[in-house]
Design a protein around this motif. Structure first.
Motif, PDB file in Angstrom:
ATOM      1  N   LEU A 137      -1.285  85.928 -27.588  1.00 31.12           N
ATOM      2  CA  LEU A 137      -2.404  85.818 -28.314  1.00 31.12           C
ATOM      3  C   LEU A 137      -3.527  86.265 -27.184  1.00 31.12           C
ATOM      4  O   LEU A 137      -4.792  86.642 -27.327  1.00 31.12           O
ATOM      5  N   VAL A 138      -3.073  86.764 -25.571  1.00 33.26           N
ATOM      6  CA  VAL A 138      -4.068  87.913 -24.775  1.00 33.26           C
ATOM      7  C   VAL A 138      -4.210  88.913 -25.342  1.00 33.26           C
ATOM      8  O   VAL A 138      -5.411  89.341 -25.173  1.00 33.26           O
ATOM      9  N   PHE A 164      -3.983  89.471 -27.760  1.00 34.15           N
ATOM     10  CA  PHE A 164      -5.632  89.852 -28.842  1.00 34.15           C
ATOM     11  C   PHE A 164      -6.687  89.755 -28.944  1.00 34.15           C
ATOM     12  O   PHE A 164      -7.440  90.787 -29.766  1.00 34.15           O
ATOM     13  N   LEU A 165      -7.246  88.773 -28.430  1.00 35.32           N
ATOM     14  CA  LEU A 165      -8.454  88.506 -27.314  1.00 35.32           C
ATOM     15  C   LEU A 165      -8.407  89.299 -26.585  1.00 35.32           C
ATOM     16  O   LEU A 165     -10.141  89.304 -26.705  1.00 35.32           O
ATOM     17  N   ALA A 166      -7.638  90.656 -25.910  1.00 32.69           N
ATOM     18  CA  ALA A 166      -8.135  91.236 -25.496  1.00 32.69           C
ATOM     19  C   ALA A 166      -8.625  92.474 -26.978  1.00 32.69           C
ATOM     20  O   ALA A 166      -9.538  93.429 -25.599  1.00 32.69           O
ATOM     21  N   SER A 167      -8.184  92.474 -27.715  1.00 32.41           N
ATOM     22  CA  SER A 167      -8.336  93.962 -28.380  1.00 32.41           C
ATOM     23  C   SER A 167      -9.269  93.835 -29.172  1.00 32.41           C
ATOM     24  O   SER A 167      -9.824  94.525 -30.136  1.00 32.41           O
ATOM     25  N   VAL A 168      -9.816  92.436 -29.599  1.00 36.82           N
ATOM     26  CA  VAL A 168     -10.649  92.214 -30.635  1.00 36.82           C
ATOM     27  C   VAL A 168     -12.069  91.607 -29.826  1.00 36.82           C
ATOM     28  O   VAL A 168     -11.853  90.983 -29.570  1.00 36.82           O
ATOM     29  N   GLU A 169     -12.882  92.404 -29.964  1.00 32.82           N
ATOM     30  CA  GLU A 169     -14.354  91.865 -29.949  1.00 32.82           C
ATOM     31  C   GLU A 169     -15.246  90.838 -31.170  1.00 32.82           C
ATOM     32  O   GLU A 169     -14.333  90.777 -31.745  1.00 32.82           O
ATOM     33  N   LEU A 170     -15.458  89.076 -30.279  1.00 30.33           N
ATOM     34  CA  LEU A 170     -16.019  88.329 -30.866  1.00 30.33           C
ATOM     35  C   LEU A 170     -17.089  88.172 -30.514  1.00 30.33           C
ATOM     36  O   LEU A 170     -17.854  88.659 -29.344  1.00 30.33           O
ATOM     37  N   PRO A 171     -17.647  88.020 -31.860  1.00 31.88           N
ATOM     38  CA  PRO A 171     -19.726  88.094 -31.595  1.00 31.88           C
ATOM     39  C   PRO A 171     -19.919  86.802 -30.605  1.00 31.88           C
ATOM     40  O   PRO A 171     -19.060  86.446 -30.915  1.00 31.88           O
ATOM     41  N   ASP A 172     -21.212  87.213 -30.498  1.00 27.65           N
ATOM     42  CA  ASP A 172     -21.522  86.745 -29.463  1.00 27.65           C
ATOM     43  C   ASP A 172     -22.108  85.136 -30.082  1.00 27.65           C
ATOM     44  O   ASP A 172     -22.849  85.353 -30.327  1.00 27.65           O
TER      45      ASP A 172
END
Length: 73
Positions: free
Chosen positions: A59-60, A62-70
């Motif tokens: 999970l970490v 994944f979250l490190a490699s995907v840019e989530l919208p602000d």
């Protein structure tokens, strides 16, 4: 990409994989029917910790490699 998150995710994933490798080499992973009779509580704890580390690590990563919208934008 957050390099610190990437490093933590890779470390957690690696630790989980190493834990499962060690359990496999020491015959700590068994069929569930055989596990009830001969698995010690320490082995159950190690298996649970391995699953936890693998899950958190993936999970970490994944979250490190995907840019989530602000959300404020």
């Amino acid at each position: 990409m957050n390099r610190r998150q990437l490093a933590v995710g890779a470390l957690a994933t690696s630790a989980g994989l190493v834990l499962f490798l060690a359990l496999g080499l020491t015959d700590g992973l068994r069929h569930p029917q055989a596990a009830v009779e001969s698995t010690r509580p320490v082995e159950f704890l190690a298996i649970g910790s391995g699953f936890f580390l693998l899950t958190v690590g993936v999970l970490v990563l994944f979250l490190a490699s995907v840019e989530l919208p602000d959300p404020d934008a």
